[in-house]
Design an enzyme around this catalytic site. Structure first.
Site, mmCIF file in Angstrom:
data_model
loop_
_atom_site.group_PDB
_atom_site.id
_atom_site.type_symbol
_atom_site.label_atom_id
_atom_site.label_comp_id
_atom_site.label_asym_id
_atom_site.label_seq_id
_atom_site.Cartn_x
_atom_site.Cartn_y
_atom_site.Cartn_z
ATOM 1 N N ASP A 76 -8.450 7.436 1.051
ATOM 2 C CA ASP A 76 -7.598 7.123 2.067
ATOM 3 C C ASP A 76 -8.140 8.143 2.944
ATOM 4 O O ASP A 76 -8.806 9.131 2.834
ATOM 5 C CB ASP A 76 -6.051 7.687 1.693
ATOM 6 N N HIS A 132 -1.154 3.219 -3.511
ATOM 7 C CA HIS A 132 -1.688 4.683 -3.323
ATOM 8 C C HIS A 132 -2.021 5.390 -4.965
ATOM 9 O O HIS A 132 -0.929 5.290 -5.613
ATOM 10 C CB HIS A 132 -0.650 5.502 -2.618
ATOM 11 N N HIS A 152 -0.898 -2.391 -0.417
ATOM 12 C CA HIS A 152 -1.641 -1.509 -0.911
ATOM 13 C C HIS A 152 -1.085 -0.495 -2.082
ATOM 14 O O HIS A 152 0.105 -0.305 -1.866
ATOM 15 C CB HIS A 152 -2.559 -0.543 -0.058
HETATM 16 P P1 5GP Z 1 1.223 3.365 3.986
HETATM 17 O O1 5GP Z 1 2.182 4.424 4.648
HETATM 18 O O2 5GP Z 1 1.225 2.084 4.810
HETATM 19 O O3 5GP Z 1 1.785 3.224 2.606
HETATM 20 O O4 5GP Z 1 -0.141 3.898 3.822
HETATM 21 C C1 5GP Z 1 -0.943 3.732 4.648
HETATM 22 C C2 5GP Z 1 -2.229 4.592 4.413
HETATM 23 O O5 5GP Z 1 -3.375 3.969 4.907
HETATM 24 C C3 5GP Z 1 -2.048 6.012 4.611
HETATM 25 O O6 5GP Z 1 -2.079 6.960 3.936
HETATM 26 C C4 5GP Z 1 -3.487 6.100 5.902
HETATM 27 O O7 5GP Z 1 -3.953 7.535 5.954
HETATM 28 C C5 5GP Z 1 -4.230 5.268 5.396
HETATM 29 N N1 5GP Z 1 -5.179 4.477 6.539
HETATM 30 C C6 5GP Z 1 -4.665 4.138 7.657
HETATM 31 N N2 5GP Z 1 -5.662 3.579 8.373
HETATM 32 C C7 5GP Z 1 -7.005 3.947 7.437
HETATM 33 C C8 5GP Z 1 -8.231 3.600 7.694
HETATM 34 O O8 5GP Z 1 -8.890 2.968 8.619
HETATM 35 N N3 5GP Z 1 -9.141 3.905 6.557
HETATM 36 C C9 5GP Z 1 -8.658 4.458 5.493
HETATM 37 N N4 5GP Z 1 -9.476 4.801 4.512
HETATM 38 N N5 5GP Z 1 -7.353 4.659 5.181
HETATM 39 C C10 5GP Z 1 -6.440 4.503 6.421
#
Ligand code: 5GP
Ligand code: ZN
Length: 136
Positions: A30, A101, A99
C-alpha cells in the site's frame, strides 16, 4: 486506458511495489501504509466489491493473502495482523476495485483493536437469521 487505479497497476501503467502474483491475483505494498508492510491483494480482473467479485478470483485472493501474510509477519516482526476488506464509501472503500488489506499490527501502535458491539433485542437475532436465509 482504464480509469481504475488498480487496473492501471495490473496493466503496468502505474508503478507498484509488487510482492507476489499469480495468473489472476496481484499483491503489492500500500502506498500510504497504516504500518510498514501494509499490503493489498487484488484480483487482476476488475471487480468493484465483495458483491461482484468472481468466486475463483476470490478464492485465489484468499490463498495469496495467507501466503503473503506469513511473509509480511516474518519481515516486519509484527505482533498481529488485521485482514480487512472495505465495500462502498460508508464502509471506508476509496478505491473501487476489490482488495484485501493485510495490516501488520504492533503492541501499542495506537490503532483500533475492537468495535463496540450491541446485543440483539428480544427475537431480533432469529428475525435477522431468517431474513438473511431467504437470500442464500
Ligand atoms: P480502501 O479505503 O479503498 O479500502 O483502501 C484503498 C487503499 O489503496 C488505501 O490504503 C490507499 O493507501 C491505497 N492506494 C490508493 N492508491 C494507491 C496507489 O496508487 N498505489 C498503491 N500501492 N496503493 C494505493
Ligand atoms: Zn479495476
Amino acid at each position: 486506458m482504464s480509469s481504475c487505479v488498480f487496473c492501471q497497476i495490473v496493466e503496468g501503467k502505474i508503478p507498484s511495489a509488487k510482492l507476489y502474483e499469480t495468473d489472476s491475483v496481484l499483491a503489492f505494498l500500500d502506498i500510504n501504509p497504516i504500518n510498514p508492510g501494509h499490503t493489498l491483494i487484488i484480483p487482476k480482473r476488475h471487480a468493484t466489491s465483495i458483491f461482484d467479485v468472481d468466486e475463483e478470483d476470490l478464492k485465489e485472493c484468499a490463498v495469496v493473502a495467507a501466503k503473503v501474510a506469513r511473509a509480511v509477519r516474518k519481515a516486519t516482526g509484527c505482533d498481529g495482523m488485521n485482514v480487512l476488506q472495505n465495500n462502498f464509501r460508508v464502509a471506508g472503500q476509496i478505491i473501487d476495485h476489490f482488495h484485501i488489506h493485510l495490516i501488520p499490527r504492533f503492541e501499542n501502535d495506537g490503532f483500533l483493536t475492537s468495535w463496540p458491539g450491541k446485543p440483539y433485542g428480544e427475537g431480533k437475532m432469529e428475525e435477522m437469521r431468517k431474513a438473511i436465509l431467504e437470500h442464500i
